[in-house]
Every structure is written in C-alpha cells, then in structure tokens.
Scaffold this active site. Structure first.
Site, mmCIF file in Angstrom:
data_model
loop_
_atom_site.group_PDB
_atom_site.id
_atom_site.type_symbol
_atom_site.label_atom_id
_atom_site.label_comp_id
_atom_site.label_asym_id
_atom_site.label_seq_id
_atom_site.Cartn_x
_atom_site.Cartn_y
_atom_site.Cartn_z
ATOM 1 N N TYR A 1 -1.313 -0.714 10.499
ATOM 2 C CA TYR A 1 -1.450 -0.986 9.058
ATOM 3 C C TYR A 1 -0.254 -0.425 8.288
ATOM 4 C CZ TYR A 1 -3.504 -1.070 4.363
ATOM 5 O OH TYR A 1 -3.738 -1.294 3.025
ATOM 6 N N SER B 1 0.869 -1.179 0.000
ATOM 7 C CA SER B 1 0.000 0.000 0.000
ATOM 8 C C SER B 1 0.896 1.216 0.000
ATOM 9 C CB SER B 1 -0.886 0.008 1.247
ATOM 10 O OG SER B 1 -1.537 1.263 1.397
#
Length: 262
Positions: free
Chosen positions: A169, A152
């Site tokens: 994350y 990501s």
C-alpha cells in the site's frame, strides 16, 4: 479589462461532469457529495451494486444528479469500459477522481506476491489506464480537464515501528504521488490539471482495524488532535476540481491534521 470572478463563481461547478471511482462509501462518497453540492453531475463507480444504490439515494437526497457504474477496476479492460460508460452517461468528463484502492497487511518478508500484485494493480495500474482512457476519449480532445488522484500520507513516508505493515500500500501510494507530478508535466499542454490529495487517518472500512487498535494514539500524535471527518476532504477536492485551482498542478496536498508536518 477582463471581468474578475468572485470566489463563489470560481468554486462553482455548475454544468461540470465528474467521475469518482470508489464512490459508493467513505472518502469517495464524501468527494462525490462535495462535487455534486457545487453543481456537478456525477458518476460514481464501485464493485457492489447494492452499495452504489445506497450512495445514489444519498446523493439524490441532496438534489445531486448522479449515475452509477458497477465495475471491478482491477479486471482486464475495466478502466476503458468505465471511461466509456461514464462518457455515455455524461457526454464528456471534466473531472476524474481516482479514489478506488485496496490495502493488504503483512510483514514485508511474508507479503505474498499475489497480494502485492492485487494492491499495485488496483492502486496504480488501473489509475494509469483510467487516466489514459478518459484523457484520450474526452479531456485531450476538449483541451481541458481536472484529474485528482487520492494518494495517502502512507505514500509520503514509512510506517513507525510497531504499527501497520503495509509495504504494498505504501509503495503504491508513493508511486501515485510521483505519477501525479509526471502526468501534470506531460498533460499541462492539453489544459489538464493533475493533482493529488494525501489523506491521513479517516474512519473507513479500510482503516477500521487500525483505528480500533490505535485510534487514540493516532489522535494524540496529530497536531490538531483529531482524525478526519465526513467533511474534511470536501473543500480540498472542490479546490482542485474547480477554476479556483486552475493554476495548481502537479501538487500533493496532505489532509491529515498535520501528521506529515511533524
């Protein structure tokens, strides 16, 4: 003189096999469709059987040969079980797409340890164990393979002030970026290419809350002025999965409308 293949031949995946985790919806299903459209036989995995059934129907409607395995990759022994189940269905695994993941929103000072562990275990530990199981059972003995990790742009930088608070994350995706580089360095000798895609903001179940609150702002800040669509990962995943990308390994490709470039 060796025959030089055409571009169409280089991107062809006919006869190849692929395992896509988190493949029942969103980016995972988009990538499973892309690989299947190029001729690969696909196994998708996810936790919920009803979502897998819907995804199989969508793949079948496109003439794609596909199978499903319902499994929670965060559970003990699950990565090894999935690897074996996929090999049982496919015979071997040419392409592994590590897409399953989780997030947790909380200020860093208040992040519960169990939430940190949940995100890190699924986003990083299970990826390592699945890569290891697939490589030992299929790719290393055959001397070839493609591993595509879904990172990501959150793994390339922090979050701007006043936006998301997703420390676990971001950390997990940053770890996945360097895991990709390190594994590529080790497994190139086995004929295994290891690369990562780093998507920006795509509409999905995981990003729904963020996009509802900040979607217009995120689009305005992207050089291309848009979010990702149901097609925008297709070409990139096929490049890394096919012989068109056979000389590419250890790379991280941001697919984000230019957000990480500015």
């Amino acid at each position: 003189m060796a025959t030089v293949r055409t571009t169409q031949q280089l991107f062809d995946l006919a006869g190849k096999t692929a395992l896509v985790t988190g493949g029942s919806r969103g980016l995972g299903l988009q990538m499973a469709l892309a690989l299947g459209e190029q001729g690969a036989t696909v196994v998708i995995s996810a936790r919920k059987q009803n979502e897998l059934d819907e995804a199989l129907a969508a793949l079948s409607a496109q003439g794609i040969a596909a199978h499903a395995v319902a499994i929670d990759l965060a559970a003990d022994g699950a990565p090894e079980q999935l690897a074996q189940a996929a090999i049982d269905k496919l015979g071997h695994i040419d392409i592994l797409v590590n897409n399953a993941g989780a997030s947790w929103g909380a200020p860093a000072e208040d992040m519960p340890a169990e939430a940190w562990d949940k995100v890190m275990n699924l986003n990083m530990r299970s990826v390592f164990l699945l890569c290891q199981a697939v490589a030992k059972r299929s790719m290393i003995p055959r001397g070839q393979g493609r591993i595509i990790n879904i990172a990501s742009i959150a793994g390339l930088a922090g979050n701007p002030p006043g936006t998301m608070k997703t420390i676990a994350y971001n950390t997990s995706k940053g770890a996945l970026v360097n895991f990709t580089r390190a594994l590529a360095g080790e497994w190139g000798a086995h004929g295994i290419n290891v690369n990562a895609l780093a998507p920006g903001f795509f509409p999905s179940k995981m990003s729904a809350g963020v996009l509802q609150a900040m979607g217009d702002k995120l689009m305005a800040e992207a050089p291309l002025g848009r979010l990702g669509s149901d097609e925008d990962l297709k070409g990139a995943v096929v490049l890394f999965a096919s012989d068109a990308g056979r000389h590419i390994t250890g790379q991280i490709l941001a697919v984000d409308g230019g957000v990480s470039a500015v």
